[in-house]
Design a protein around this motif. Structure first.
Motif, mmCIF file in Angstrom:
data_model
loop_
_atom_site.group_PDB
_atom_site.id
_atom_site.type_symbol
_atom_site.label_atom_id
_atom_site.label_comp_id
_atom_site.label_asym_id
_atom_site.label_seq_id
_atom_site.Cartn_x
_atom_site.Cartn_y
_atom_site.Cartn_z
ATOM 1 N N ILE A 229 49.801 23.934 56.476
ATOM 2 C CA ILE A 229 50.230 23.236 55.258
ATOM 3 C C ILE A 229 49.062 22.914 54.334
ATOM 4 O O ILE A 229 49.105 23.209 53.131
ATOM 5 C CB ILE A 229 51.008 21.956 55.628
ATOM 6 C CG1 ILE A 229 52.381 22.322 56.182
ATOM 7 C CG2 ILE A 229 51.170 21.052 54.397
ATOM 8 C CD1 ILE A 229 53.201 21.138 56.637
ATOM 9 N N LEU A 230 48.011 22.310 54.853
ATOM 10 C CA LEU A 230 46.882 21.917 53.996
ATOM 11 C C LEU A 230 46.158 23.121 53.385
ATOM 12 O O LEU A 230 45.931 23.148 52.173
ATOM 13 C CB LEU A 230 45.907 21.031 54.764
ATOM 14 C CG LEU A 230 46.391 19.608 55.083
ATOM 15 C CD1 LEU A 230 45.289 18.813 55.775
ATOM 16 C CD2 LEU A 230 46.829 18.891 53.811
ATOM 17 N N PRO A 231 45.780 24.142 54.175
ATOM 18 C CA PRO A 231 45.121 25.294 53.536
ATOM 19 C C PRO A 231 46.033 26.050 52.571
ATOM 20 O O PRO A 231 45.578 26.502 51.522
ATOM 21 C CB PRO A 231 44.713 26.186 54.728
ATOM 22 C CG PRO A 231 45.497 25.684 55.890
ATOM 23 C CD PRO A 231 45.755 24.244 55.639
ATOM 24 N N ALA A 232 47.323 26.149 52.901
ATOM 25 C CA ALA A 232 48.256 26.833 51.998
ATOM 26 C C ALA A 232 48.419 26.052 50.696
ATOM 27 O O ALA A 232 48.458 26.643 49.602
ATOM 28 C CB ALA A 232 49.611 27.024 52.679
ATOM 29 N N THR A 233 48.504 24.731 50.794
ATOM 30 C CA THR A 233 48.624 23.897 49.599
ATOM 31 C C THR A 233 47.402 24.063 48.696
ATOM 32 O O THR A 233 47.524 24.133 47.465
ATOM 33 C CB THR A 233 48.780 22.419 49.991
ATOM 34 O OG1 THR A 233 49.954 22.268 50.797
ATOM 35 C CG2 THR A 233 48.901 21.534 48.760
ATOM 36 N N THR A 234 46.234 24.129 49.303
ATOM 37 C CA THR A 234 45.003 24.328 48.532
ATOM 38 C C THR A 234 45.065 25.619 47.725
ATOM 39 O O THR A 234 44.744 25.653 46.530
ATOM 40 C CB THR A 234 43.790 24.376 49.473
ATOM 41 O OG1 THR A 234 43.713 23.156 50.224
ATOM 42 C CG2 THR A 234 42.499 24.563 48.689
ATOM 43 N N MET A 235 45.501 26.694 48.374
ATOM 44 C CA MET A 235 45.541 28.000 47.718
ATOM 45 C C MET A 235 46.621 28.050 46.634
ATOM 46 O O MET A 235 46.431 28.646 45.572
ATOM 47 C CB MET A 235 45.770 29.086 48.768
ATOM 48 C CG MET A 235 44.675 29.148 49.823
ATOM 49 S SD MET A 235 45.027 30.281 51.172
ATOM 50 C CE MET A 235 44.846 31.848 50.334
ATOM 51 N N ILE A 236 47.768 27.424 46.897
ATOM 52 C CA ILE A 236 48.862 27.441 45.924
ATOM 53 C C ILE A 236 48.502 26.633 44.681
ATOM 54 O O ILE A 236 48.700 27.085 43.545
ATOM 55 C CB ILE A 236 50.155 26.896 46.565
ATOM 56 C CG1 ILE A 236 50.669 27.875 47.629
ATOM 57 C CG2 ILE A 236 51.232 26.657 45.508
ATOM 58 C CD1 ILE A 236 51.821 27.338 48.443
ATOM 59 N N VAL A 237 47.970 25.446 44.886
ATOM 60 C CA VAL A 237 47.649 24.563 43.760
ATOM 61 C C VAL A 237 46.593 25.180 42.847
ATOM 62 O O VAL A 237 46.704 25.132 41.617
ATOM 63 C CB VAL A 237 47.181 23.182 44.280
ATOM 64 C CG1 VAL A 237 46.590 22.356 43.145
ATOM 65 C CG2 VAL A 237 48.340 22.447 44.918
ATOM 66 N N THR A 238 45.567 25.788 43.437
ATOM 67 C CA THR A 238 44.480 26.340 42.627
ATOM 68 C C THR A 238 44.866 27.662 41.952
ATOM 69 O O THR A 238 44.240 28.045 40.958
ATOM 70 C CB THR A 238 43.232 26.570 43.486
ATOM 71 O OG1 THR A 238 43.592 27.310 44.666
ATOM 72 C CG2 THR A 238 42.620 25.246 43.902
ATOM 73 N N ALA A 239 45.885 28.354 42.469
ATOM 74 C CA ALA A 239 46.283 29.646 41.886
ATOM 75 C C ALA A 239 47.446 29.524 40.916
ATOM 76 O O ALA A 239 47.688 30.431 40.119
ATOM 77 C CB ALA A 239 46.646 30.630 42.999
ATOM 78 N N LEU A 240 48.166 28.419 40.971
ATOM 79 C CA LEU A 240 49.396 28.269 40.196
ATOM 80 C C LEU A 240 49.165 28.382 38.691
ATOM 81 O O LEU A 240 49.941 29.024 37.968
ATOM 82 C CB LEU A 240 50.045 26.923 40.530
ATOM 83 C CG LEU A 240 51.438 26.671 39.947
ATOM 84 C CD1 LEU A 240 52.426 27.687 40.480
ATOM 85 C CD2 LEU A 240 51.896 25.252 40.293
ATOM 86 N N GLY A 241 48.098 27.766 38.202
ATOM 87 C CA GLY A 241 47.856 27.733 36.760
ATOM 88 C C GLY A 241 47.688 29.109 36.147
ATOM 89 O O GLY A 241 48.176 29.379 35.041
ATOM 90 N N GLY A 242 46.996 30.001 36.839
ATOM 91 C CA GLY A 242 46.786 31.341 36.315
ATOM 92 C C GLY A 242 48.088 32.095 36.115
ATOM 93 O O GLY A 242 48.297 32.754 35.091
ATOM 94 N N TRP A 243 48.978 31.986 37.109
ATOM 95 C CA TRP A 243 50.278 32.662 36.999
ATOM 96 C C TRP A 243 51.107 32.060 35.868
ATOM 97 O O TRP A 243 51.743 32.791 35.095
ATOM 98 C CB TRP A 243 51.037 32.550 38.321
ATOM 99 C CG TRP A 243 50.409 33.266 39.460
ATOM 100 C CD1 TRP A 243 49.782 32.717 40.539
ATOM 101 C CD2 TRP A 243 50.331 34.686 39.641
ATOM 102 N NE1 TRP A 243 49.308 33.689 41.371
ATOM 103 C CE2 TRP A 243 49.642 34.913 40.853
ATOM 104 C CE3 TRP A 243 50.772 35.779 38.906
ATOM 105 C CZ2 TRP A 243 49.392 36.200 41.326
ATOM 106 C CZ3 TRP A 243 50.523 37.052 39.379
ATOM 107 C CH2 TRP A 243 49.844 37.256 40.576
ATOM 108 N N LEU A 244 51.103 30.733 35.777
ATOM 109 C CA LEU A 244 51.917 30.070 34.752
ATOM 110 C C LEU A 244 51.436 30.416 33.345
ATOM 111 O O LEU A 244 52.234 30.801 32.482
ATOM 112 C CB LEU A 244 51.882 28.557 34.967
ATOM 113 C CG LEU A 244 52.791 27.708 34.076
ATOM 114 C CD1 LEU A 244 53.241 26.455 34.817
ATOM 115 C CD2 LEU A 244 52.094 27.280 32.777
#
Length: 330
Positions: free
Chosen positions: A193-208
């Motif tokens: 959960i913690l490592p996945a959350t880190t990767m999702i949060v930091t990558a989300l902005g680029g996709w959006l």
């Protein structure tokens, strides 16, 4: 067919270049894995065993072209030599044990962040000028600017050490054995959960942001304005006319992101001691494990090239103009 032949030819050429560079780099570096091991155990390992170690690591003093032929043959059979870090474990075994963890963690995080980011980008562009279009880009731009390792350490300290809600390291508890039992699966998810959350949060902005900008541009195209004038429903106009065409650049980015999934997230896996490809790569560099580095680099390069080739095929299928442009240039 011509488009496929061109892309496939470029794929084969790029693959050959990656294999060749991966072969040459370690041979341009001073020393070899056998000498590294001799140095590491200096005083405890008889230097007379150097030749024996060289044979085990696949080191040869033959002409370079003969070494290259042997290297390609061994690579085809999955023989990358022995790992110095985990000696005498073969490199291919280390990769086989690490790859599933990286695919599960980084792969899931990439898919979730891309889908969520694209959907939020469509929503923000459709509501352009509104509250969502004002807040979402700002918030996600801020989160994307946060360095991976800093956010990972922050989440680890707050939710791991301070609150104790999640595990702080590894992919599952040492007291459990890998199985398909619900308890083990739940434990694995808890650790991810913690490592996945880190990767999702930091990558989300680029996709959006990427999808939002493409969507706004597409909404101004003549065919979208014409479809709206004809009375096409808002839902169909939003997804079938605007989003479908605006998604093509994001598809390219998604394919490349999937290719880099195999490389894992080096910093995130290192912070959480997650036993994926990225963590093994850091370990190999720290221990001067040339055979393991060589095997990991090759797997990552092939994955990126293959993902790029698949995306180009899909892109050509979704947008016929790409095929025509490629044919016209040839």
């Amino acid at each position: 067919m011509r488009y496929f032949a061109q892309r496939f030819g470029f794929f084969i050429l790029s693959l050959w270049a990656a294999i060749t560079i991966n072969f040459l780099l370690p041979r341009f570096m001073p020393g070899n894995p056998a000498e590294v091991m001799i140095t590491r155990y200096q005083g405890r390992l008889n230097p007379l065993v150097l030749h024996s170690l060289e044979l085990q690591f696949g080191i040869s003093h033959q002409p370079l072209w003969q070494q290259y032929v042997t290297y390609v043959q061994n690579m085809i059979h999955g023989q990358f030599g022995l790992s110095i870090t985990y000696y005498p474990v073969p490199v291919i075994s280390v990769i086989e044990n690490s790859l599933p963890w990286t695919l599960g963690l980084a792969g899931t995080a990439t898919v979730v962040s891309s889908i969520l980011g694209v959907l939020l980008g469509i929503f923000a562009a459709w509501k352009r000028g509104g509250m969502a279009d004002t807040l979402l880009p700002v918030v996600t731009t801020f989160t994307s600017a946060i360095p991976y390792q800093w956010l990972a350490l922050l989440l680890l300290y707050i939710f791991g050490f301070s609150l104790g809600w999640f595990p702080t390291a590894h992919s599952y508890s040492a007291t459990l054995s890998p199985s398909l039992h619900p308890a083990f699966i739940g434990n694995v998810l808890d650790h991810a959960i913690l490592p996945a959350t880190t990767m999702i949060v930091t990558a989300l902005g680029g996709w959006l942001l990427g999808m939002r900008n493409n969507m706004i541009h597409t909404l101004g195209e003549d065919y979208v304005v014409f479809a709206e004038a004809k009375g096409v429903t808002q839902k169909r106009l939003k997804y079938m006319y605007a989003a479908r065409n605006a998604m093509l650049p994001s598809l390219t980015g998604f394919g490349m992101a999937l290719g880099f999934v195999v490389g894992g997230s080096v910093l995130v896996e290192s912070v959480f001691s997650y036993p994926g490809i990225g963590y093994q790569l850091v370990t190999a560099v720290q221990n001067e494990d040339y055979p393991l580095m060589q095997g990991l680099f090759l797997i990552i390069a092939v994955s990126v090239l293959l993902a790029n080739f698949i995306v180009e095929m899909l892109y050509g299928k979704l947008d016929p103009r790409v095929k025509k442009g490629g044919a016209g240039r040839s």
